[in-house]
Structures are given as C-alpha cells and as structure tokens.
Design a protein around this motif. Sequence first.
Motif, PDB file in Angstrom:
ATOM      1  N   GLU A 126     -30.164 -20.934 -11.289  1.00 60.37           N
ATOM      2  CA  GLU A 126     -30.809 -21.233 -10.000  1.00 60.37           C
ATOM      3  C   GLU A 126     -31.246 -22.680  -9.906  1.00 60.37           C
ATOM      4  O   GLU A 126     -31.353 -23.236  -8.807  1.00 60.37           O
ATOM      5  N   ALA A 127     -31.546 -23.325 -11.057  1.00 57.82           N
ATOM      6  CA  ALA A 127     -31.906 -24.741 -11.023  1.00 57.82           C
ATOM      7  C   ALA A 127     -30.709 -25.605 -10.618  1.00 57.82           C
ATOM      8  O   ALA A 127     -30.876 -26.622  -9.939  1.00 57.82           O
ATOM      9  N   MET A 128     -29.501 -25.190 -11.010  1.00 54.73           N
ATOM     10  CA  MET A 128     -28.311 -25.972 -10.689  1.00 54.73           C
ATOM     11  C   MET A 128     -27.633 -25.523  -9.407  1.00 54.73           C
ATOM     12  O   MET A 128     -27.038 -26.337  -8.691  1.00 54.73           O
ATOM     13  N   VAL A 129     -27.716 -24.224  -9.106  1.00 47.16           N
ATOM     14  CA  VAL A 129     -27.065 -23.678  -7.903  1.00 47.16           C
ATOM     15  C   VAL A 129     -28.110 -22.875  -7.128  1.00 47.16           C
ATOM     16  O   VAL A 129     -28.204 -21.652  -7.262  1.00 47.16           O
ATOM     17  N   PRO A 130     -28.949 -23.530  -6.317  1.00 46.29           N
ATOM     18  CA  PRO A 130     -30.061 -22.833  -5.647  1.00 46.29           C
ATOM     19  C   PRO A 130     -29.624 -22.057  -4.413  1.00 46.29           C
ATOM     20  O   PRO A 130     -30.078 -22.306  -3.302  1.00 46.29           O
ATOM     21  N   ASN A 131     -28.724 -21.099  -4.590  1.00 48.93           N
ATOM     22  CA  ASN A 131     -28.263 -20.268  -3.484  1.00 48.93           C
ATOM     23  C   ASN A 131     -27.820 -18.925  -4.052  1.00 48.93           C
ATOM     24  O   ASN A 131     -28.135 -18.588  -5.197  1.00 48.93           O
ATOM     25  N   LEU A 132     -27.075 -18.174  -3.266  1.00 51.79           N
ATOM     26  CA  LEU A 132     -26.632 -16.851  -3.712  1.00 51.79           C
ATOM     27  C   LEU A 132     -25.794 -16.928  -4.984  1.00 51.79           C
ATOM     28  O   LEU A 132     -25.904 -16.062  -5.858  1.00 51.79           O
ATOM     29  N   GLY A 133     -24.964 -17.973  -5.105  1.00 58.10           N
ATOM     30  CA  GLY A 133     -24.161 -18.120  -6.308  1.00 58.10           C
ATOM     31  C   GLY A 133     -25.003 -18.226  -7.559  1.00 58.10           C
ATOM     32  O   GLY A 133     -24.706 -17.611  -8.592  1.00 58.10           O
ATOM     33  N   GLY A 134     -26.091 -19.010  -7.480  1.00 56.28           N
ATOM     34  CA  GLY A 134     -26.986 -19.136  -8.627  1.00 56.28           C
ATOM     35  C   GLY A 134     -27.676 -17.827  -8.958  1.00 56.28           C
ATOM     36  O   GLY A 134     -27.910 -17.502 -10.137  1.00 56.28           O
ATOM     37  N   GLN A 135     -28.020 -17.061  -7.914  1.00 55.27           N
ATOM     38  CA  GLN A 135     -28.667 -15.764  -8.146  1.00 55.27           C
ATOM     39  C   GLN A 135     -27.718 -14.800  -8.866  1.00 55.27           C
ATOM     40  O   GLN A 135     -28.134 -14.071  -9.780  1.00 55.27           O
ATOM     41  N   ILE A 136     -26.460 -14.806  -8.475  1.00 52.83           N
ATOM     42  CA  ILE A 136     -25.490 -13.907  -9.116  1.00 52.83           C
ATOM     43  C   ILE A 136     -25.257 -14.333 -10.564  1.00 52.83           C
ATOM     44  O   ILE A 136     -25.205 -13.496 -11.477  1.00 52.83           O
TER      45      ILE A 136
END
Length: 598
Positions: free
Chosen positions: A385-395
């Motif tokens: 989530e620190a690098m991809v703060p969106n749905l992709g990071g959550q998955i």
Amino acid sequence: MNTTIWSLAGIGAVALVTFLLGYVGSRKANTTPDFLVARRSVPATRNAAAISGEYLSAASFLGVAGLVLKDGIDALWYPIGFTAGYLALLLFVAAPLRRSGAYTLPDFAEARLGSTNLRHFCTFFVVCIGVLYLVPQLQSAGLTLTTITGLPSWIGALAVTVIVVVNVLGGGMRAITLVQAFQYWGKLFAIAAPTFVLFVVFLASPSQGTQPIDDNGVMRFPKSEVVEIKESVRLRVTEPMTLRAEGTVDGAPANGSVYWREGRYEIGPNTKLSFTAGSPVPVVDGAPPNNDSWMRPQVGGIWNLFETYSLIFATFLGTMGLPHVLVRFYTNPDGKAARRTALHVLYLLGLFYLFPTVLGVLSRLYLPRLLVNGKTDAAVLMLPEAMVPNLGGQILGAIIAAGAFAAFLSTSSGLVVSVAGVVSTDIMPGKVRDFRWATVFTGMVAIGLALLLPRSDASLTVAMSFALAASTFCPLLVLGIWWRGLTWVGAVCGMIIGGGAVITAYALSVVSSYTGHWAPGVFTQPALITVPIAFLTMIVVSKATRRRRPQDVNQILLRLHAPDPLGFIKDRDIARFGTAEEKARLAESKPRGSTRSL
C-alpha cells in the motif's frame, strides 16, 4: 476498510485450505507411526516441499525483510545461514539419521548410546527448542493481524494455535505433510508475485514516494509523518532536529515541540512523534544511522564481527539440530531418499529467499517510519500500500498477508508435531490418545508464553532457537554418527553446558529488555562460544568415561552408514508401535539372548 476485507478474505482462504488438506491427509491416520512419522512413506520431492514449507517461518517471511530494512547488508547472513545449514545436514546427518530407525531425536540418542538418562535430557531440550521457536510464530501472527485490521494481537496468535492444534489432533504427521507441501508453493507465490509487481512499480517511477537521501547518506522523511510508538524504544539521532512529541521522552512527559541534539533518546510506550518533511530519520539504537553504513558490512567493530560469526555458527549448525526439521527425515522410506530430500530443500529455500531480500531493500525507500518505531517485521505487510496506494496495493497486501499466515500455520504445525511426539513417547505411554493430549498441552504452553514474553524481531528470536539447537543436538548428532568414542555421559555433560549457557544468555536478554537493554551482543548471539564448548565438553568427558561406550557400537555405526540395499534399516520401536504382523516378524528375526533392538 477495503484492505482489511481483502486481507481477512485471504487469511480465511488459507485457513480453509489448511483444514481441508489436513482432513484429506488424516483420513488414513490411525496408528502411532502414522501420527509420528507418516508411516515412513513420504517421497523425497513431497517431503522436500513439506520441509521447506515448515522451515519458512515468520523469521523468513517477515523477519528477513525487516532485518534487511534495519541492518542492511549484514542481515544477509540470515537467509544464507538458514539455507546453507541444509548442506551440512545433507553431508553429515540426513541419511544416517534415517537409517537409525528412530522415531524422535531422543529415540535416536538412546538407540546410539543406550542411555535412558540421555533420552530424558534430549526430551527436555526438544521441548525448549520447539516452544522457543513456536513463540515468535504466534507473536508474528498477532503482529500481522494487528497491522492489517487493528485488532488485538492475541486474536491472531490464538487463531493460529487453534487451527494448528485441530489439524494435528486429526492425523499428526500424516495430516500436516500435505498441508506443508502445499503451503510452500503458496508462500512462494504470495511473496514472489508481489515482489515482481512492486519492483516493476519502482523501476517505472523510482523517485515517487521514496524518501530523499542527502549527500551524507542521511535519510529524510519525504513528507510530514506521525509515528506512533506502541512499545518503548531507544532512538539514535545523528543531527539536531525539531519535532513534536506527545507521550514520554527520556522518562519525562512531553506534549509539544521538542528539540533533539545528536545522541540517544528513550521513547516511552504510547508516544506519538510528529516529523516535518525533510526531517532526518532517527533509527532504533543499534541500526545503521545512514545509508552509507547500511550498505557497508561490519561497521560496528569487533563486537559486530563477533555477532556475525556467532550467527553463522547458529544458523549453519543449528539447522541439523532442529527437532521439527529432523523429524521429517524419519518419514522418508530410506537413507537415500533422506539425502535426496535435503538436496531438493536447498533448491527450494534458495529460490524463496531471493524475494524477502528485495522487499527489504524497497522498504528502506518507502517505509522510513518503521525505523523509528522498531516494527520492521511489518515491512512486508505495509509495503504494497505504501508503493501502490489503490486497489492493486490492497490486493497485493492481501496476498502477502495470506502467505504470512500460511508461514505461521505450516511452521507451527511442524513444531507442535515434533514436541507432541516427544512428549507422548518419552513422558507418556505413546498411544494415539497420548499424542493428542500432548498436542493440546503444547499449544496451551506456547500461546501462554507468546502473550507473556516481549515481542522482538522474529529472526532474532528464531536465531536463539538455532543457537540452542547448535549447542545441544548438533554436537550430539555429528559425534554420535561419526565418532565411535562418544559416551552417554559425555553427551549429557555437553548438552547441559552448551544448552544451559544458551538458555542463561536468553534469560538475561529477556531481563535486559525490561531493565534498560544493558545486555551486550554476546547474550543475544552466544553460539560462537557455546557450540565449541559443547563439542569440547562431549569429547573430553567421553574420553574420560570411555568405559561407558556401548558394547555394540560397531554394529550401531554399521547400521547408520551401510548402504540401504544391504537391508540394515529397521524400525526401532516396532515392539511399541508396530502392527501385529511387524511384531511377529521382529520376534522371529531377533536373536536369542539379545537385549537391545535398534
């Protein structure tokens, strides 16, 4: 909220698959050999995957990346040692141990040296190592659940304990073999896939979201940051700075702006530190204060060099003494399969450890706040989530969380089986019912200690388990397999001195953590001293008590080293655990007047 839902879904899926695989594996488990050694019928490739799944614990999945984040290049000795230990096991232990026909480590000790007293000492150390290794698994499970959901840490520890105990109750070694083999590949996917994605994200925009580093290698916060200190830490500040503190600093209450000069500061629990953009990042005392020292090995002087060599001793030699690892080699059909299993494990572990190392380096760029609160074990969980703060990071975070729980479950399962097997056969009559009671007892003790003891870096706690194994069972196995002069008196004295020194050092380290962290590095990494002492004690005492050597030592060593086709392998405890047909064959083949069976 979405992150929590995705992560809980992933964890729930892992728990469900674990139950289902455990049920499938336990359907044919109904005898003591099924529960202890899966009837010695596990093929080499499946056993290698099961060993790798069991071995890749919280220290591997979370701890290695956290240590790379905090300690830099020196932390690479952990994955190197964790993997290289199987080379020593392959060369010196795997095949002879299987040929002994024993069911547990204490059983092997009695078979080799003919002493029930030695067997009792081995039982004690198996329980100590197993519980000491199990505690960080449960604590890391709590950390994982707290990090992704905010729930109390004891819920995660309790959930892992319940799942493991229920699975082991169903079928022991038969039940967990399939679980652990599957979970290795699940863990490999759970850490490899996010690593590839995050590395591509970093290559696409290497400066976005990362912390700036000045010409002196000092790390600085890229934006304003509020860091919550849950447990007391000691921070090192490398240059003057102004920040806002709410809580306790150096034992005094703080509520407002504070000025820190270069030096060290004690931060109390439940303290909030607010940093402005561009402020230097203070680090937990003992960690490299800047990137220059982080990328250079051995910057801490002679004591840092001592700790490194001590770590090498502990991980390289401790692997061949870990009860939950060795018990899996009893499940192979013969010595050749055991040796082939160890070789396959080297490949599987070497592949896995590439990925947490990469994640640790990336965490250094994106998660500087973990260097302040000391929660570096959470780096793998927080990085997506620190690098991809969106749905992709959550998955991606949910995949990693599921893999982390798979690590806790597989390692904890192996530990519970090894400890319960020893307790049920050496303290209790050894029936299936006794194994199940021992399983429940082991789970209760482990969860109690996990909640009572302070949480430290998982890899550091596990390294202490390795030090204890290296100082007790490693010399017993190496000398017992390769030196005919070992006596049970020498083995007992060596285990008491080597193991006692490690336990004392660990106890002092725990006390030090509550009373100001005064213990030097020799107490946290004692293997460089304790392992040679254990070997030397066993040799000297054995020479002084050479009359205590077993009379049939030549026959015993022949059985350990003879090629498998010669047919010397026999189950040692058929008289206790074998079927009626096996017991009848044993009675027919046993010479008259024989008083000892291997």
